[in-house]
Design an enzyme around this catalytic site. Structure first.
Site, PDB file in Angstrom:
ATOM      1  CD  GLU A 160      10.349  43.110 -30.813  1.00 44.38           C
ATOM      2  OE1 GLU A 160      10.014  42.827 -32.192  1.00 44.38           O
ATOM      3  OE2 GLU A 160       9.958  43.475 -30.024  1.00 44.38           O
ATOM      4  CD  GLU A 277       8.845  45.594 -24.714  1.00 50.13           C
ATOM      5  OE1 GLU A 277       8.106  44.771 -25.323  1.00 50.13           O
ATOM      6  OE2 GLU A 277       9.732  46.292 -25.656  1.00 50.13           O
TER       7      GLU A 277
HETATM    8  O1  9MR Z   1       2.299  47.292 -27.286  1.00 50.85           O
HETATM    9  C1  9MR Z   1       2.488  47.617 -28.513  1.00 50.85           C
HETATM   10  C2  9MR Z   1       1.143  47.740 -29.531  1.00 50.85           C
HETATM   11  O2  9MR Z   1       0.243  48.701 -29.155  1.00 50.85           O
HETATM   12  C3  9MR Z   1       1.703  47.582 -30.819  1.00 50.85           C
HETATM   13  O3  9MR Z   1       0.212  47.494 -31.536  1.00 50.85           O
HETATM   14  C4  9MR Z   1       2.643  46.545 -31.274  1.00 50.85           C
HETATM   15  C5  9MR Z   1       3.145  47.091 -32.679  1.00 50.85           C
HETATM   16  O4  9MR Z   1       4.293  45.895 -33.050  1.00 50.85           O
HETATM   17  O5  9MR Z   1       3.872  47.000 -30.514  1.00 50.85           O
HETATM   18  C6  9MR Z   1       3.282  46.805 -29.114  1.00 50.85           C
HETATM   19  O6  9MR Z   1       4.515  46.857 -28.365  1.00 50.85           O
HETATM   20  C7  9MR Z   1       5.692  46.215 -28.736  1.00 50.85           C
HETATM   21  C8  9MR Z   1       7.036  46.696 -28.448  1.00 50.85           C
HETATM   22  O7  9MR Z   1       6.940  47.955 -29.112  1.00 50.85           O
HETATM   23  C9  9MR Z   1       8.155  45.850 -28.648  1.00 50.85           C
HETATM   24  N1  9MR Z   1       8.144  44.663 -27.988  1.00 50.85           N
HETATM   25  C10 9MR Z   1       6.701  43.989 -28.183  1.00 50.85           C
HETATM   26  C11 9MR Z   1       5.832  44.690 -27.915  1.00 50.85           C
HETATM   27  C12 9MR Z   1       4.269  44.157 -27.779  1.00 50.85           C
HETATM   28  O8  9MR Z   1       4.129  43.687 -28.965  1.00 50.85           O
END
Ligand code: 9MR
Length: 459
Positions: A160, A277
């Site tokens: 990102e 994802e």
């Molecule tokens: O699913 C993840 C969630 O439990 C966390 O709180 C969050 C914090 O940023 O990250 C989520 O996973 C993310 C992933 O690492 C990167 N792409 C977006 C995902 C969804 O937010």
């Protein structure tokens, strides 16, 4: 529960193909077994509740039966692996790697250089100090990649890093603010130096929204071209593909067609596209009808088609198993996964299952040579000629692999779970793939930054 899946799939297949059709799912067919037949990886995260033992037993049973690639929702991120400076915690990650190994799964590592989930000490101690931040990030990558060297097949090295609205780098990031965009190129180089065999990806969201220069994917494409031209070791782009079904006339933001265009552009650069994802959520609070769920299933299938049909796409990873444990509520979305709250398969599950079951790869008619392959009848001495990529070409006759376009290459063969079954260094001209039994494999030929990956059948 597993039996129910097959029954659900069977019923749907019978509806679609006609009652009594012989191609209905076999009782033991799963997403995983069908994905393996189609030479792709299908997966779902192990979510944080799994790591803390909060999930019912059938969750794990479903996970390992239905999927052959895994990634941790949060447990390999910077804040989880280096919560205090120099104090590394690999416990949860080790737990997942052990699980993956026990169940023959490929492992993704997520994520090394990201603006989010960076522990407070990084900016408190070193914010805006370029030299120190470079040291911290390099050390983090070297330690973490080094710890799982040879066990993690692919890494999201940078996550990102592109801004949401304008096509430019994301400036709100401790790494960007302190180091500048060179943290990105550096991260790839550091990761590759530690584990040269791992596939290294740039991962981001909204990449299914077009490849024109004003869209995120358009900007990314320009960067990938630059990375490839400069010899930065990048092998894949991860499209997170968190999509919303708006339930209006224009149902989906972004489209499978746009993502497919990105895959095709990346193929020209010999870079893979992975869906990393996926979720297709509805707005929170709305009533989701049966036909909404069916439309959702169709969209899951359309994204799967990219992975089945584009030669440089190999991975279809969903960001969760059941709607009950999903990050989507934080995004004001709901019901974006393929199992419902009670771990029952949804229409999206059936849609994926049917597609995997019925997909017929196109026959390779691209050159006369290629027709001595499995598509050409009863040959025991299978010969395939593959398209030239990145200046490398390969030709397989039985177990004799001939390569051109490289002088002394590394050749590796992996089974469909990503386990190495053969490797040779300094291959000049040809090599015998000794002790590789019949079956489907992925072959990788590498020399410096040039590489070719290809699915092969050995008969
Ligand atoms: O699913 C993840 C969630 O439990 C966390 O709180 C969050 C914090 O940023 O990250 C989520 O996973 C993310 C992933 O690492 C990167 N792409 C977006 C995902 C969804 O937010």
């Amino acid at each position: 529960m597993i039996k129910n899946h097959s029954i659900a799939g069977l019923a749907l297949c019978a509806t679609l193909l006609g009652a009594g059709a012989t191609s209905a799912f076999a009782a033991d067919e799963t997403l995983r077994s069908l994905a393996e037949k189609n030479n792709i990886y299908i997966g779902a995260i192990l979510n944080s509740q799994w790591f803390s033992g909060q999930l019912p037993g059938n969750y794990e049973q479903i996970h390992k039966t239905q999927f052959n690639i895994v990634v941790a929702e949060n447990e390999m991120k910077f804040d989880a692996t280096e919560p205090s400076e120099g104090q590394f915690n690999y416990n949860n990650g080790d737990k997942m790697v052990k699980y993956a190994k026990a169940n023959g799964m490929r492992v993704r590592g997520h994520a090394l250089a990201w603006h989010s989930q960076v522990p407070g000490w990084v900016s408190q101690k070193y914010g805006k100090n370029k030299k120190e931040l470079l040291r911290v990030l390099k050390n983090h990558i070297e330690k973490v990649v080094g710890h799982w060297k040879g066990q993690i097949d692919e890494w999201d090295v940078v996550n990102e890093a592109i801004s949401n609205n304008e096509p430019q780098w994301r400036t709100y990031s401790v790494w960007y603010e302190g180091i500048g965009p060179e943290f990105i190129d550096s991260a790839f180089v550091w990761a590759h130096a530690v584990d040269p065999d791992a596939e290294l990806c740039y991962n981001d969201y909204n990449l299914e929204q077009g490849i024109n220069p004003k869209a995120k994917a358009g900007f990314l494409l320009e960067q990938v071209k630059r990375w490839v031209a400069n010899g930065i070791p990048i092998h894949c782009v991860g499209s997170q593909t968190h999509v919303e079904d708006t339930t209006t006339d224009k149902h989906f933001i972004g489209s499978p067609d746009s993502l497919r265009s990105l895959a095709k552009e990346l193929a020209k650069l010999n870079i893979k596209l992975k869906i990393t994802e996926l979720d297709i959520g509805f707005k929170s609070g709305i009533n989701v009808s049966k036909s909404d769920l069916e439309r959702q299933g169709k969209t899951f299938r359309e994204y799967l088609d990219i992975v089945l049909e584009e030669p440089n796409a190999d991975t279809y990873l969903i960001w969760g198993v059941s709607d009950k444990w999903s990050w989507l509520s934080g995004l004001n979305r709901q019901k974006g996964l393929i199992y419902d709250d009670n771990l029952n398969p949804k229409p999206a599950f059936d849609s994926i299952m049917v597609r995997l079951q019925t997909y017929e790869p196109p026959k390779d008619t691209s050159s006369a040579d290629s027709c001595e392959a499995d598509s050409c009848g009863d040959s025991t001495n299978v010969i395939r000629t593959f398209t030239v990529r990145a200046g490398i070409s390969m030709h397989l006759a039985g177990r004799t692999l001939s390569i051109a376009g490289v002088t002394a290459a590394k050749v590796e063969v992996f089974d469909m779970q990503g386990r190495p079954v053969f490797n040779a260094r300094n291959v000049k001209g040809s090599v015998e793939l000794k002790n590789v039994s019949e079956g489907l494999y992925v072959i990788r030929i590498q020399e410096g930054t040039k590489s070719l990956m290809q699915k092969i059948t050995i008969k």
